[in-house]
Design a protein around this motif. Structure first.
Motif, PDB file in Angstrom:
ATOM      1  N   ASP A 166       0.968  -1.311  -0.082  1.00 32.96           N
ATOM      2  CA  ASP A 166       0.111  -0.049  -0.119  1.00 32.96           C
ATOM      3  C   ASP A 166       0.852   1.361   0.023  1.00 32.96           C
ATOM      4  O   ASP A 166       2.225   1.401  -0.162  1.00 32.96           O
ATOM      5  N   GLY A 167       0.245   2.381   0.223  1.00 34.35           N
ATOM      6  CA  GLY A 167       0.934   3.842   0.122  1.00 34.35           C
ATOM      7  C   GLY A 167       1.880   3.862   1.112  1.00 34.35           C
ATOM      8  O   GLY A 167       2.693   4.696   1.057  1.00 34.35           O
ATOM      9  N   SER A 168       1.928   3.136   2.434  1.00 35.02           N
ATOM     10  CA  SER A 168       2.748   3.425   3.401  1.00 35.02           C
ATOM     11  C   SER A 168       4.004   2.276   3.112  1.00 35.02           C
ATOM     12  O   SER A 168       4.785   2.528   4.214  1.00 35.02           O
ATOM     13  N   GLY A 169       3.703   1.477   2.163  1.00 34.95           N
ATOM     14  CA  GLY A 169       4.690   0.529   2.136  1.00 34.95           C
ATOM     15  C   GLY A 169       4.675  -0.783   2.998  1.00 34.95           C
ATOM     16  O   GLY A 169       5.304  -1.723   2.891  1.00 34.95           O
ATOM     17  N   ALA A 170       3.403  -0.854   3.514  1.00 34.58           N
ATOM     18  CA  ALA A 170       2.896  -2.021   4.350  1.00 34.58           C
ATOM     19  C   ALA A 170       2.436  -3.009   3.303  1.00 34.58           C
ATOM     20  O   ALA A 170       1.896  -2.764   2.148  1.00 34.58           O
ATOM     21  N   GLU A 171       2.469  -4.390   3.644  1.00 33.14           N
ATOM     22  CA  GLU A 171       1.977  -5.297   2.748  1.00 33.14           C
ATOM     23  C   GLU A 171       0.564  -5.509   2.678  1.00 33.14           C
ATOM     24  O   GLU A 171      -0.075  -5.081   3.932  1.00 33.14           O
ATOM     25  N   PHE A 172       0.055  -5.801   1.874  1.00 34.55           N
ATOM     26  CA  PHE A 172      -1.627  -5.657   1.694  1.00 34.55           C
ATOM     27  C   PHE A 172      -2.103  -7.137   1.421  1.00 34.55           C
ATOM     28  O   PHE A 172      -1.581  -7.803   0.657  1.00 34.55           O
ATOM     29  N   THR A 173      -3.005  -7.416   2.221  1.00 35.73           N
ATOM     30  CA  THR A 173      -3.496  -8.763   2.071  1.00 35.73           C
ATOM     31  C   THR A 173      -5.224  -8.512   2.138  1.00 35.73           C
ATOM     32  O   THR A 173      -5.656  -7.328   2.662  1.00 35.73           O
ATOM     33  N   LEU A 174      -6.051  -9.651   1.940  1.00 33.87           N
ATOM     34  CA  LEU A 174      -7.459  -9.648   2.203  1.00 33.87           C
ATOM     35  C   LEU A 174      -7.496 -10.895   2.677  1.00 33.87           C
ATOM     36  O   LEU A 174      -6.933 -11.851   2.449  1.00 33.87           O
ATOM     37  N   PRO A 175      -8.222 -10.627   3.960  1.00 30.52           N
ATOM     38  CA  PRO A 175      -8.320 -11.822   4.773  1.00 30.52           C
ATOM     39  C   PRO A 175      -9.383 -12.858   4.395  1.00 30.52           C
ATOM     40  O   PRO A 175      -9.680 -13.946   5.110  1.00 30.52           O
ATOM     41  N   ILE A 176     -10.204 -12.746   3.170  1.00 27.51           N
ATOM     42  CA  ILE A 176     -11.121 -13.530   2.785  1.00 27.51           C
ATOM     43  C   ILE A 176     -10.412 -15.163   2.339  1.00 27.51           C
ATOM     44  O   ILE A 176      -9.698 -15.035   1.311  1.00 27.51           O
ATOM     45  N   PHE A 177     -10.916 -15.989   2.920  1.00 30.45           N
ATOM     46  CA  PHE A 177     -10.492 -17.539   2.733  1.00 30.45           C
ATOM     47  C   PHE A 177      -8.888 -17.349   2.857  1.00 30.45           C
ATOM     48  O   PHE A 177      -8.320 -18.121   1.891  1.00 30.45           O
ATOM     49  N   GLU A 178      -8.256 -16.728   3.396  1.00 31.24           N
ATOM     50  CA  GLU A 178      -6.579 -16.581   3.275  1.00 31.24           C
ATOM     51  C   GLU A 178      -6.040 -17.681   4.272  1.00 31.24           C
ATOM     52  O   GLU A 178      -4.870 -17.888   4.500  1.00 31.24           O
ATOM     53  N   GLU A 179      -6.904 -18.348   5.293  1.00 35.09           N
ATOM     54  CA  GLU A 179      -6.425 -19.375   6.273  1.00 35.09           C
ATOM     55  C   GLU A 179      -7.232 -20.733   6.029  1.00 35.09           C
ATOM     56  O   GLU A 179      -8.038 -20.569   5.274  1.00 35.09           O
ATOM     57  N   THR A 180      -7.081 -21.516   6.863  1.00 39.86           N
ATOM     58  CA  THR A 180      -7.750 -22.803   6.859  1.00 39.86           C
ATOM     59  C   THR A 180      -9.025 -22.487   7.385  1.00 39.86           C
ATOM     60  O   THR A 180      -9.338 -21.815   8.014  1.00 39.86           O
ATOM     61  N   ARG A 181     -10.066 -23.222   6.348  1.00 43.43           N
ATOM     62  CA  ARG A 181     -11.480 -22.864   6.641  1.00 43.43           C
ATOM     63  C   ARG A 181     -12.126 -24.251   6.447  1.00 43.43           C
ATOM     64  O   ARG A 181     -11.619 -25.379   5.921  1.00 43.43           O
ATOM     65  N   ALA A 182     -13.419 -24.321   7.325  1.00 42.56           N
ATOM     66  CA  ALA A 182     -14.078 -25.660   7.113  1.00 42.56           C
ATOM     67  C   ALA A 182     -15.525 -25.357   6.820  1.00 42.56           C
ATOM     68  O   ALA A 182     -16.101 -24.156   6.948  1.00 42.56           O
ATOM     69  N   GLY A 183     -16.260 -26.431   6.561  1.00 45.72           N
ATOM     70  CA  GLY A 183     -17.613 -26.379   6.412  1.00 45.72           C
ATOM     71  C   GLY A 183     -18.413 -27.901   6.302  1.00 45.72           C
ATOM     72  O   GLY A 183     -17.910 -28.773   6.933  1.00 45.72           O
ATOM     73  N   TYR A 184     -19.390 -28.097   5.549  1.00 46.80           N
ATOM     74  CA  TYR A 184     -20.103 -29.333   5.610  1.00 46.80           C
ATOM     75  C   TYR A 184     -20.491 -29.491   4.181  1.00 46.80           C
ATOM     76  O   TYR A 184     -20.510 -28.885   3.084  1.00 46.80           O
ATOM     77  N   THR A 185     -20.960 -30.959   3.991  1.00 45.76           N
ATOM     78  CA  THR A 185     -21.439 -31.462   2.777  1.00 45.76           C
ATOM     79  C   THR A 185     -22.753 -32.071   2.898  1.00 45.76           C
ATOM     80  O   THR A 185     -22.968 -32.544   3.797  1.00 45.76           O
ATOM     81  N   MET A 186     -23.596 -32.256   1.878  1.00 46.24           N
ATOM     82  CA  MET A 186     -24.480 -33.182   1.718  1.00 46.24           C
ATOM     83  C   MET A 186     -24.764 -33.709   0.676  1.00 46.24           C
ATOM     84  O   MET A 186     -24.482 -33.055  -0.779  1.00 46.24           O
ATOM     85  N   SER A 187     -25.250 -34.986   0.411  1.00 47.97           N
ATOM     86  CA  SER A 187     -25.219 -35.890  -0.690  1.00 47.97           C
ATOM     87  C   SER A 187     -26.324 -36.812  -0.951  1.00 47.97           C
ATOM     88  O   SER A 187     -26.833 -37.241   0.107  1.00 47.97           O
ATOM     89  N   ALA A 188     -26.632 -37.054  -2.322  1.00 50.01           N
ATOM     90  CA  ALA A 188     -27.514 -38.009  -2.511  1.00 50.01           C
ATOM     91  C   ALA A 188     -27.216 -38.347  -3.980  1.00 50.01           C
ATOM     92  O   ALA A 188     -26.706 -37.626  -4.789  1.00 50.01           O
ATOM     93  N   GLY A 189     -27.549 -39.723  -3.938  1.00 54.70           N
ATOM     94  CA  GLY A 189     -27.204 -40.413  -5.450  1.00 54.70           C
ATOM     95  C   GLY A 189     -27.377 -41.975  -5.457  1.00 54.70           C
ATOM     96  O   GLY A 189     -27.966 -42.558  -4.393  1.00 54.70           O
ATOM     97  N   PHE A 190     -27.145 -42.723  -6.640  1.00 56.25           N
ATOM     98  CA  PHE A 190     -27.294 -44.091  -6.497  1.00 56.25           C
ATOM     99  C   PHE A 190     -25.671 -44.517  -7.000  1.00 56.25           C
ATOM    100  O   PHE A 190     -24.817 -43.888  -7.505  1.00 56.25           O
ATOM    101  N   PHE A 191     -25.854 -45.768  -6.848  1.00 53.48           N
ATOM    102  CA  PHE A 191     -24.535 -46.537  -7.355  1.00 53.48           C
ATOM    103  C   PHE A 191     -24.545 -47.896  -7.912  1.00 53.48           C
ATOM    104  O   PHE A 191     -25.593 -48.580  -7.696  1.00 53.48           O
ATOM    105  N   LEU A 192     -23.623 -48.410  -8.799  1.00 54.20           N
ATOM    106  CA  LEU A 192     -23.603 -49.694  -9.142  1.00 54.20           C
ATOM    107  C   LEU A 192     -22.263 -50.511  -8.808  1.00 54.20           C
ATOM    108  O   LEU A 192     -21.379 -49.954  -8.613  1.00 54.20           O
ATOM    109  N   GLN A 193     -22.325 -51.463  -8.253  1.00 56.11           N
ATOM    110  CA  GLN A 193     -21.076 -52.303  -7.925  1.00 56.11           C
ATOM    111  C   GLN A 193     -21.202 -53.959  -8.376  1.00 56.11           C
ATOM    112  O   GLN A 193     -22.235 -54.559  -8.484  1.00 56.11           O
ATOM    113  N   GLY A 194     -19.904 -54.081  -8.802  1.00 52.83           N
ATOM    114  CA  GLY A 194     -19.787 -55.555  -9.352  1.00 52.83           C
ATOM    115  C   GLY A 194     -18.761 -56.330  -8.333  1.00 52.83           C
ATOM    116  O   GLY A 194     -17.447 -55.808  -8.010  1.00 52.83           O
ATOM    117  N   ILE A 195     -19.226 -57.324  -7.867  1.00 52.39           N
ATOM    118  CA  ILE A 195     -18.094 -58.325  -7.031  1.00 52.39           C
ATOM    119  C   ILE A 195     -17.709 -59.586  -7.930  1.00 52.39           C
ATOM    120  O   ILE A 195     -18.725 -60.210  -7.787  1.00 52.39           O
TER     121      ILE A 195
END
Length: 320
Positions: free
Chosen positions: A79-108
């Motif tokens: 920036d103008g003062s010579g300091a490092e410029f960063t954005l904190p948006i998702f700049e570190e480790t983040r977590a969340g969740y998932t939901m799923s639905a579907g079907f499958f085929l399997q041969g044994i």
């Protein structure tokens, strides 16, 4: 005497022939009424009887967690003062969740080798709550600003895992471990950005006593970040596909004519880059530099990728 001896010999031969015939008839009768050879009985629902191939088809539903790993290269400029410029948006480790639905085929095959093809729709959601703290200099005055905001990145993708599985039968239960590629195709996405604390607003840019923002375009009455960050107001998405490595530990339990599959799955995303600017799309002309120290990003677009996700799926299947 000779005639009597001849008759006695014929009588003995007749008796012997009659005895042999009786024994043959008795043996044939016993064979006819004997029980047929026993065969494996599957009425108890077990999976023990070995066959060259089995095929399973069913549905699975589930949920779990998602992880965004900390990226490299989060310093975006000076920036103008010579300091490092960063954005904190998702700049570190983040977590969340998932939901799923579907079907499958399997041969044994031969009870110990399995191949599974999945067709799952998975919603990924990553959540973030951050505290903005940054120092800016206007003239001879140095000011530290603080604010809080919430972000959310969400997308739905069609996942196609192809698993090679090692299978072990244990009576009424089948246990397996599968490994293989998982292809993900994003079909829908959205992101949000909301200031929850420390935001400012103003609609009077021509008032000489109103110094809320340093930029005229920020005086629109919207809640904005303080200082030169006031221009930042948008988090969007850029849809991207991914290739994962999937590892699945599975259990299948017999339930009458059906199976109940239970999977614990984990997938690592090989398509997730390490560098921040390869995960987030920012106009390079809006990043501050020595040539343009007053430039500030107005927003960014996050690519629809997580670093890994995993969880639990439960379903119902039919074996034929």
């Amino acid at each position: 005497m000779s005639t009597h001896a001849s008759r006695s010999a014929r009588s003995r031969n007749l008796i012997r022939s009659t005895s042999v015939a009786a024994l043959i008839v008795a043996a044939l009768g016993a064979s006819a009424f004997a029980a047929p050879p026993s065969r494996p009985d599957k009425l108890d629902g077990s999976l023990d009887a070995a066959v060259p191939a089995r095929f399973v088809m069913g549905i699975k539903f589930g949920g779990g967690g998602a992880l965004w790993s900390e990226p490299d290269g989060t310093v975006l400029g000076v920036d103008g003062s010579g300091a490092e410029f960063t954005l904190p948006i998702f700049e570190e480790t983040r977590a969340g969740y998932t939901m799923s639905a579907g079907f499958f085929l399997q041969g044994i095959f031969y009870e110990h080798l399995g191949i599974e093809l999945g067709f799952h729709f998975v919603q990924h959601t990553l959540l973030e709550e951050i505290e903005w703290t940054y120092t800016e200099q206007r003239g001879n005055q140095i000011t530290t600003f603080e604010a809080d905001s919430d972000q959310e990145l969400s997308w739905t993708a069609f996942h196609l895992p192809i698993l090679i599985k090692a299978v072990v039968n244990a009576g009424k239960t089948r246990v397996s471990l599968g490994v293989g590629p998982e292809f993900s195709f994003t079909s829908w996405s959205r992101a949000s950005f909301a200031i929850t604390k420390g935001g400012l607003s103003s609609t009077t840019p021509d008032d000489p006593n109103d110094n809320t923002f340093p930029f005229r375009e920020c005086y629109d009455g919207k809640l904005r970040l303080p200082g030169t960050r006031c221009d930042f107001s948008r988090v969007g998405t850029k849809e991207e596909d991914s290739v994962y490595l999937a590892v699945v530990f599975g259990i299948e339990i017999t339930a009458g004519d059906f199976l109940v599959p239970i999977d614990i799955h984990w997938s690592y995303n090989f398509s997730q880059p390490k560098d921040y600017l390869q995960r987030a799309v920012i106009d390079p002309n809006e990043l501050p530099s020595q040539a343009n120290p007053d430039a500030r990003p107005r927003g960014l677009d996050l690519k629809t990728r997580d670093s890994m996700y995993g969880g639990l799926r439960v379903g119902l299947a039919y074996q034929f």
